[in-house]
Write a protein that holds these residues in place. Structure first.
Motif: not given
Length: 608
Positions: A191-206
């Motif tokens: 681990s980790p796998l080739p598919f990973q998540v990382r913190r982002a700021d892409m939601l706005g006020d959604r």
């Protein structure tokens, strides 16, 4: 190792009633709390427990949140569906499973990666209660996924603490089960796998909210005080959410008096009857149902149309005909809803595409029903209604005033001579009405489903009947100017695509896939029926148009042809009706195939 961040599809295969929904929901919400765009799809059976269920999460930074064919990571926790689950994994993808028992040879694939976690064995020594061990299987694989995909562990543990607030005895064992999965992945898995998540700021006020909850809030803010309903999947949660929020917002603080009514009727026909009766008395009212309910309500819908009484119906569409697939999605009620009841009957339909539009249209439908004195049907579906979706924040303008339409009060009646309920004074097909008891002597009339004249007096005069039907047609033309207009993106292309409702979710991705092939289209998203003049102008200005329908018979295409007298050869059907939501791949494949079949020029060919 090449790493893909925030872009994958993961599906959880479980047994219905096993407690997996809580863990799977926490997975999606953890990514949401990390600022990553996600969409969920809960694919469940129409029974209480024991049959297979799937929960799918689409993760995509570019905002592609419609369904995509294939799965990158499959968490297979139901032995009965192994064959189907393994087959759905994309080549190079990952199969996560409980290897406390070896995976049978017939389920193995050489082109995917297997990740075995002995979940049952790990829990055997940690929890003595067999029921706890069964429930904590789901939490354990969630802990392992946190490690494999780089999900922030603190986000998940804080969600556990929030979810079980007030039940402190459950917090510690749930977090322990998370740690068991995480620790095993950390020690024994790559681990980790080739598919990973990382913190982002892409939601706005959604926000994340399901369409049924948003629709209920829209009805509440739109002034509804009466909800009459009969339980039917997938609409039940509209009434439940309305009751939940009405108990918070519609009770007088001092007296404790409830300023709303919830009536569970004996069937759908009774439910719409209650709605019509309440609206006739001046209360804003609605019901929620699905296709079979629309069928049963047709008689009363015809009465409301002909007697001109407001009514709002939320139709959360599912697969038909008959009982069909109650827990699968379609857009299969268009024709039956548009022309519900016998005779020359037409009903206003609204087509929301997002939870925010479910909220907006929930309130707008009540205004339109009052303004037009007619039923208005909000055409959602299971995909939108029952799944948590990213949505623009719900907003309400406190200065907004309800449009009650042409309602006469006592003072108006005092100043009017010779009032008639169905007299068209303004040339828009809409008469003036009164509420019962408005005036002690004036304003009374008979409400009937039989033919009558302008003064509501019974008659079978051919001339009076024709005049009344012509006025109703004029009112229909008025409605076309009041309903939400189509959203059009036009850049002078020879071909275009028409879509509505949840077909909007995969449309952006489908258009990008088509553009990569040299196919560029103008677009029109329909938001209401009757169609405004902009709809037919868009059709007139293009040589060929693709109409996306999530039903077998291309019902939206039929409506367009019928209402606009359009050459059928000009409208090409793009259809999917398997019970899941239409995918971007399906739209792209069918449109591309038609371009090849019809020998239409692509962008690259035009440029050359």
């Amino acid at each position: 190792m090449s790493i893909t961040y925030n872009d994958f599809v993961i599906r959880f295969a479980n047994v219905n009633g096993s407690g997996s929904a809580s863990a799977n929901g926490m997975f999606a919400k953890a990514l949401f709390r990390m600022g990553i765009p996600v969409a969920t799809r809960n694919i469940f059976p129409s029974n209480i427990q024991g049959l297979p269920t799937w929960f799918e999460v689409r993760v995509n930074e570019r905002g592609y949140l419609g369904r995509r064919e294939g799965v990158d990571i499959m968490v297979a926790m139901n032995a009965e569906t192994y064959e189907e689950d393994v087959a759905s994994v994309n080549p190079g993808g990952y199969l996560v499973y409980d290897n406390s028992k070896p995976l049978a040879r017939e389920f193995r694939r050489s082109d995917i990666n297997e990740i075995g976690i002995p979940i049952s064995t790990l829990l055997l020594s940690e929890f003595q209660d067999p029921k706890q061990r069964g429930l904590f299987k789901n939490i354990t694989y969630l802990g392992a996924l946190a490690e494999l995909l780089s999900i922030e562990f603190e986000v998940i543990t804080s969600m556990v603490s929030t979810q079980y607030a007030g039940k402190d005895a459950l917090i510690k064992p749930n977090i322990h089960a998370l740690e068991i999965g995480r620790d095993y992945a950390r020690e024994y898995l790559e681990s980790p796998l080739p598919f990973q998540v990382r913190r982002a700021d892409m939601l706005g006020d959604r926000i994340m909210i399901d369409g049924n909850t948003a629709a209920a809030l829209g009805a509440l803010y739109g002034g509804a005080t009466v909800c009459a309903w009969y339980p039917i999947t997938p609409s039940t949660s509209v009434a439940e959410a309305f009751e939940r929020y009405a108990n918070q917002l519609r009770i007088e603080r001092d007296s404790g008096r409830r300023k709303f009514a919830i009536v569970q009727a004996e069937d759908e026909l009774a439910a719409i009857g209650i709605v019509i009766g309440a609206a006739w008395n001046g209360a804003r009212s609605f019901t929620a149902t699905s296709g079979p309910g629309i069928s049963l309500m047709s008689e009363f819908l015809g009465l409301a149309y002909f007697a001109e009484i407001p009514a709002v119906i939320f139709d959360i569409q599912r697969s038909g005909p008959s009982t069909g697939m109650p827990t699968r999605t379609q857009q299969s009620d268009l024709i039956s809803a548009a022309y519900a009841s016998h005779g020359d009957t037409k009903h206003v339909l609204l087509f929301p595409s997002t939870p925010r539009e479910c909220f907006d249209f929930g309130a707008d439908a009540l205004d339109l029903a009052d303004r037009l004195q007619t039923p208005v049907i909000v055409m959602s579906d299971l995909e939108l209604g029952m799944n948590d979706n990213l949505s623009e924040a719900l907003e309400w303008d406190d200065s907004r005033r309800y449009d009650r339409g042409k309602v006469l009060d006592a003072e108006d009646l005092e100043n009017i001579q010779g009032w008639g309920r169905y007299v068209d004074l303004d040339g828009d097909g809409i008469g003036y009405r009164t509420y019962p008891g408005t005036h002690p002597e004036k304003g009374a009339f008979f409400t009937r489903g039989t033919s009558r004249d302008e003064f509501a007096a019974y008659t079978e005069s051919p001339e009076a009947y024709e005049q009344n039907m012509q006025r109703l047609e004029l009112k229909w033309q008025t409605a076309s100017k009041l309903v939400p207009g189509a959203e059009i993106q036009e850049a002078g292309k020879r071909a275009g695509i028409i879509y509505f409702g949840t077909s909007a979710l995969p449309m952006g991705e489908a258009l990008d896939l088509l553009s990569d092939e040299g196919i560029q289209l103008d677009t029109m998203r329909l938001r209401a029926f009757p169609f405004g003049k902009e709809v037919f102008e868009f059709i007139e200005s293009h040589e060929v148009l693709f109409v996306v329908d999530q039903n077998r018979d291309g019902q939206m295409r039929t409506l367009l042809i019928n209402e606009g007298e359009i050459d059928p050869q000009k409208l090409i059907s793009v259809r999917y009706y398997g019970g899941l939501s239409i995918s971007a791949d399906t739209i792209q494949h069918q449109v591309s195939g038609f371009f090849t079949q019809l020998k239409l020029p692509r962008l690259t060919e035009v440029k050359s």
